[in-house]
Structure formats: structure tokens, C-alpha cells
Design a protein around this motif. Sequence first.
Motif, PDB file in Angstrom:
ATOM      1  N   GLY A 119       0.488   9.725   0.130  1.00  0.00           N
ATOM      2  CA  GLY A 119      -0.764   9.597  -0.647  1.00  0.00           C
ATOM      3  C   GLY A 119      -1.818  10.817   0.035  1.00  0.00           C
ATOM      4  N   ASN A 122      -8.324   6.996   1.235  1.00  0.00           N
ATOM      5  CA  ASN A 122      -7.609   5.696   1.320  1.00  0.00           C
ATOM      6  C   ASN A 122      -6.486   6.009   2.463  1.00  0.00           C
ATOM      7  OD1 ASN A 122      -9.263   4.477  -0.346  1.00  0.00           O
ATOM      8  ND2 ASN A 122      -7.785   4.630  -2.092  1.00  0.00           N
ATOM      9  N   SER A 139      -6.058   4.370   5.752  1.00  0.00           N
ATOM     10  CA  SER A 139      -4.411   3.644   6.301  1.00  0.00           C
ATOM     11  C   SER A 139      -4.214   4.135   7.499  1.00  0.00           C
ATOM     12  CB  SER A 139      -3.833   3.819   5.139  1.00  0.00           C
ATOM     13  OG  SER A 139      -3.979   2.999   4.014  1.00  0.00           O
ATOM     14  N   THR A 144       1.727  -2.590   7.555  1.00  0.00           N
ATOM     15  CA  THR A 144       1.683  -1.615   6.468  1.00  0.00           C
ATOM     16  C   THR A 144       1.994  -2.495   5.346  1.00  0.00           C
ATOM     17  OG1 THR A 144       2.790   0.024   7.768  1.00  0.00           O
ATOM     18  CG2 THR A 144       2.874   0.231   5.594  1.00  0.00           C
ATOM     19  N   ALA A 145       2.624  -3.506   5.150  1.00  0.00           N
ATOM     20  CA  ALA A 145       2.863  -4.370   3.818  1.00  0.00           C
ATOM     21  C   ALA A 145       1.581  -5.113   3.767  1.00  0.00           C
ATOM     22  CB  ALA A 145       3.993  -5.380   4.238  1.00  0.00           C
ATOM     23  N   GLU A 176      -2.584  -2.913   0.977  1.00  0.00           N
ATOM     24  CA  GLU A 176      -2.225  -2.925  -0.152  1.00  0.00           C
ATOM     25  C   GLU A 176      -1.663  -1.534  -0.815  1.00  0.00           C
ATOM     26  OE1 GLU A 176      -5.109  -4.262  -2.989  1.00  0.00           O
ATOM     27  OE2 GLU A 176      -5.295  -6.447  -2.098  1.00  0.00           O
ATOM     28  N   GLU A 177      -0.662  -1.495  -1.512  1.00  0.00           N
ATOM     29  CA  GLU A 177      -0.001  -0.236  -1.965  1.00  0.00           C
ATOM     30  C   GLU A 177      -0.084   0.919  -1.037  1.00  0.00           C
ATOM     31  OE1 GLU A 177      -2.454   0.877  -5.340  1.00  0.00           O
ATOM     32  OE2 GLU A 177      -1.940  -1.002  -6.533  1.00  0.00           O
ATOM     33  N   THR A 178       0.636   0.617   0.143  1.00  0.00           N
ATOM     34  CA  THR A 178       0.539   1.632   1.280  1.00  0.00           C
ATOM     35  C   THR A 178       2.139   1.394   1.664  1.00  0.00           C
ATOM     36  OG1 THR A 178      -1.542   1.335   2.123  1.00  0.00           O
ATOM     37  CG2 THR A 178      -0.086   2.286   3.491  1.00  0.00           C
ATOM     38  N   ILE A 179       2.619   2.807   1.864  1.00  0.00           N
ATOM     39  CA  ILE A 179       4.158   3.118   2.316  1.00  0.00           C
ATOM     40  C   ILE A 179       3.814   4.116   3.387  1.00  0.00           C
ATOM     41  CG2 ILE A 179       6.276   3.842   1.697  1.00  0.00           C
ATOM     42  CD1 ILE A 179       5.904   1.239   0.789  1.00  0.00           C
ATOM     43  N   GLY A 238       6.360  -0.761   5.491  1.00  0.00           N
ATOM     44  CA  GLY A 238       5.772  -1.430   4.211  1.00  0.00           C
ATOM     45  C   GLY A 238       6.860  -1.908   3.181  1.00  0.00           C
TER      46      GLY A 238
END
Length: 707
Positions: free
Chosen positions: A530, A534, A538, A567-568, A571-574, A620
Motif C-alpha cells: 500500500g 496509513n 504501519s 502485523t496481523a 487491520e488490513e496490513t500485509i 500478517g
Amino acid sequence: MAESAAFEPGGTGPPEARDAAAPGKTRISPPSGLLDVLNVAAIVLDSQGRIALWSPQAEQLFGWSAKEALGRPAAQLLAAPEHLDLVLELFARVMGGAGDWAGAFPVRHKAGGSHLVEFRNMRLLDEHGDLYALGIATDRARLRHLERDLALSARLVAQSPIGLAVLDTDLRYVLVNPMLERINGLPASQHIGRSVREALSFLDDAGAVEAAMRQVLATGTPLVEQFTAGHTHEDQRHEHAWSVSYYRLEDAGGRVLGLATSIVDVTQSHLAAKEIARSRRRLAQIADATVRIGTTLDLDQTARELADVVVPDLADIAAVDILDSVLDGRPSLSSAHEPAVFRALAVAAAYPSEAVRAADPPGDIARYEADRLVTRSVTTGHPVLVAHVHARDISRIARDDDAAAMLARAGLRSYLAVPLIARGEVLGALDLKRTRNPLPFDDDDIVLAGELAARAAVCIDNARWYRNAHHTALALQRHLLPHHPPETAGLEVAYRYQPAAATSEIGGDWFDAIPQVGGTTALVVGDVMGSGINAAASMGQLRTATRTLAELGLDPPQVLRQLDRTTAALEETIATCVYAVFDPHRAECRISVAGHLPPVFIRPGETPRLLALPTGAPLGVGGIPFEATTVSMRPQDQLVLYTDGLVETRDQPLDERLDLLLELLTDADRPLEETCDRLLDSLRRPNDHDDVALVIARATPWPPARE
């Protein structure tokens, strides 16, 4: 009548008819008309009621051939037993001189059953004084159908809202209905007997109309819905439009009778179609603007796209200007009495003109006093239109006297200023001028320009906000990433970070070199999927977590396992990551990978190679163990860690790019800082859409030799 005979089909006809067809004699037209349509049968009975003559049509109507019918009593052959007495009574009345008889009567058919037949019966007298009865018959249903068709046709022609006409083979009018009288503005009396050229001499294309009629008359192929436009006899001021169709008329035998034409007045729909076409062109401009405006988050590019969309279809010259206060984050104008300061973003022109020189060059800052029309537009938030520009108007349009003189020489005809408004805030103005286009701007142009300006304003506002967000995110990322390599035991380190060049957003790449207790050093490169704030946030959390775990001296798989859990929880992070720990005492490096590209290992005298390591799952994903690989690392050996932005492109296979990376690393003696610059210069492109993090570490002798 001396003997009975039957008329058989296919006969050659009487000698008189044959002679009439001979060369030099009058030609008799072939039989045709309603009698053929009705298929009228003829029957002659003698005074005893026996069939004396039987036509081929009688065989078609009743089923019996002449051979079967001749000489037989007609009543017994054709009438049902229950009708026999009535038939004989009617026959006697006709033969007795009581008069003709006409009516419908059920008749038996040879194939069985009966059907209604319409009869006309009359008494005949021959030269010898003998009496006969002539019966003319046709199918009752066919007769009634034809009667209905004729009645309906007559009513339709007379009352039709469509103009109808019939012309003979010489293309002279023989019938004109009332609607066509109204359409042409001429009574029927001025049509009948006249040709198209004579009756409709006021039409510009009367000759073309007549040529089309002759084509249909000759070929038999209809011409349907032919569009024509012109003026009528009664109205020479306004254009009218018609949809005309032509059909050849033939009788049942195929003989050409003439031509029928239908004319529909489509003036209103023609005018509506012209307006619809204009609307479609405007919708196409809006659709084109949707595609072409806002392709990037660059302010200047977005403004150029808007200017290019409106020229030349809407304006000859277009300028896009933004309020300088908006760029600085200050409120737009609030008073109608204060001047407006604009920054010029774009100018577009359909052709070279002095009016272009009168516009503010892109990048310039220009001040427009409160009495200028563009200032009024951004102050009120409404379009300002000068449909017809006069000399007194130019001073309120131009920036100064010099610009006014240039506009006057350019022949400015019409002017329109439209505010750029997004989310309730006036950002600037779209300035439109017409110099060669003779049509003035109108209300429709205001609507179209307003729609285009509104769409562009949102894109401009987005670009403005994203630029601010980009600056914020970039500042955050620079604050989070290390600035200078730390001092490490037995290891020389250099690193680089480079943001994407083709986007205003930043990515989530990070790197670090972390000295540990006992002289070991942790090296890490990671990439949060991403972009934007954000991703930067992260990245900051993962970098902090990585430093904390590294200071605990955990083995690389343990570090990645803990980072996977961290990472998990985001939210919504890889993210992908490569984590290595160099031990100068053992001259080795333990490396673990979480879905990341493999590091490059360089040993003097050998070809650089990609390390064959277990790839692992990205951070994640969760639940997948990580492995560590131990690599011997002697003095002068190098380890290159990098993110995918260094090697991945949209037009080259990854394998080719990795081969190029290895080729660029062949000189192991080059200084690390120089190697970093070499890789970025050679592998990065101006339009790259991803950021890149790069870490190069070279082992040095440990402990260092004492001087």
C-alpha cells in the motif's frame, strides 16, 4: 345455345383477341382488377336447371371439374338436401321473369362440407328464344374481406395523419388526401393532373424527388423513410422536414398502375433531433472530460487537462487559474471589495492569437482588482457571462491595460468566467474566450462549462489535498527512518531510501541496521503493501517493533514470528521482510525471509548470486513457521538487501531485472556509498510507481588489527 361447353384455363382466347395482339393492331390490356381478386365463377344453367357452362373459377370455388359438372342438375350438385326446395323455388322465379336474385347461400363443396357463396343470378335469352340462367358467384368471406379493406382504405386515406398520394405511371397526381394538402399548403385541385415539378415547384429538391419516384417505378424496390427538408408554399421562412416513402403500385396480375407515396411531417422531431445531437455532443464532452481530467494528482497537469478539454469545442482560448490563498491553505475571498490573487496553472488555445499573450503565463502570480469579472466570479461563486463583448467590457476582463489592448486586437467576441468550486470552497476560475467563433456563449454553454469546471475542481482539490498529505507522510517517513548508519562491529553499512517518482504518495518501505549486545548486528529491510499515511504509519510501528525485538537478541525466525503477530493485529496490513543477524565472531550471518525477494551475496573473486532461502509467508498471514539459513560471511563479503521497487517494473520480466542487478554488483571493491548510487541510477526510472529501500553491508576484519 346449341351445345354445352366449358371454359378451360390456358386457352388462347377468341380470334379477335389474338388478332388485336398482332403487330400494328391495338393491344388489349390483360384482364386484371377486382374480378381477379374475387376469383368470380360463372355458371350457366339451361331451362331445366342442368349445368350448361362451367368456368375454371367454378371448379376452384366448388371443387368439381367441368367434366364432372356439365349436364348435371345444379341444385342436386350444389345444394344440401334440406335446401333443395328453396333452390328450385328461387330458380323458377328467376326463369319465370320475376327478376334477378342476389344473396348468400350455403353451397356444398366436392371435398365435403359447405361454405357461404355470394350469388348474382339472372335470366338469359338466346337468339332462338331459349332461356338460360346465369349465375355469378364468389366466396362470401373473400368478398366481405375485400369490402372491409376497401372501406378501411378509403377511411384511412381520408383521415390519415400521414400525407398520402397516388400518381399514375407518368408521375402525375391522381389522388391526394387532406393531410397532404395541409403539408404542401396546396389544395387537391392544384395537385391532380400535375407532375411533382409542376405542383411542388417551390421545393428546392423537386427534381431529386421525381428522380427517386422514377427509380421506384422502374425497379419496384421501395424507398422508405427518405429524409428531405425545405420550405412549404405557405411558409418560406422556416425550415420544415419530412420523411417520405415511395412504393410501386401493381394489380393482382403484376401490371404497374403507378406510384404511392407517404409523407410524414417530422419537423418537430427534426428540430428535437438537432437539439439532441447538440446535447449528445455536450454529453460527449463531459464524458471525455471524465476520462481526460484527473489522470494524475498533479495540480498543473489537471489544470492543463481541463483547458485542453474545453478547447476548441467550447472556447477558442481557455485559462485555468487557482487562488493563491487556496494553495497556502488560507480561506478564499470573503469580500466583494478585495482583489483576487491568482496563480496561473494552464492556458490552451485553438490557434495562435494575441489573446493567448493576454493570458497569464502558467506559474505566474497575477493580481486582479475587485472590479474584474473573474474576481466577481470567484467572490460570488457564480458564472459571469458577457455574451457580446464591447470595447467598454474589455477593461473589466483583462488584467491590465496592455492585456486589454491585446484582447481588443485579437477581436474578443464573447467571454465567460466560471468558478472552480469543490466541497463548497471556491478554488479558482475557468476563463473562456471566443475570438473567431462568431456564436456568443449562451445558457447551455454556462451549464456545460459549469459541469466541466465542477468535475475538474474536485480533481484539483484532490490533487491539493494529496499533495499536502504526501508532504505530511513523507515528513513522517523521513522522521521514522534512520539518517546515518550506526557503528557496528565487523560490519560496514550503507543504505538508501527513494520514494516513487510517478506518484504523489509514499510507500511503506523501511530499513534498519541495529547494533546488538555481544557485537552482533541486525539488518532489516521491509515493505508494507500500500501507500500513503496509513502505510507510513504501519511501517513506523513495524520498524519500532523490529528494533525492540532485535535488542532482545532473538533468533531471526523468532523475530519474524513476533512481527507476524504484530502485523496481523494491524487491520488490513500485509508486509514482506528480510531479517538478518551478522555475528563477527563466527563470521556468519543467519537470515530469515517473510515473502521477500532474496538478498544478493557477493564474495570477491566470485560471481554475485541470489541466496537460495526459504521464501516464507508475508507478515500478517499468520500461522506459518519461518526458517533461518546460516551463510558464511568472511571479511570483504557483502550482503545486499532491497525492496521490490528496485527491480520490479511493468514492462520487463523480474528474472531479467534480477540478472541486471547481479551484473551491476560484479565490482566488489567499489565503495558501498558508490554502489548504492550506481544501483539507483541504473535500475530506477523517472516514472517508477514504487518506492525502494536498499541496504548494503560489507564484513570487515574482526577484531580489527591493532596499529
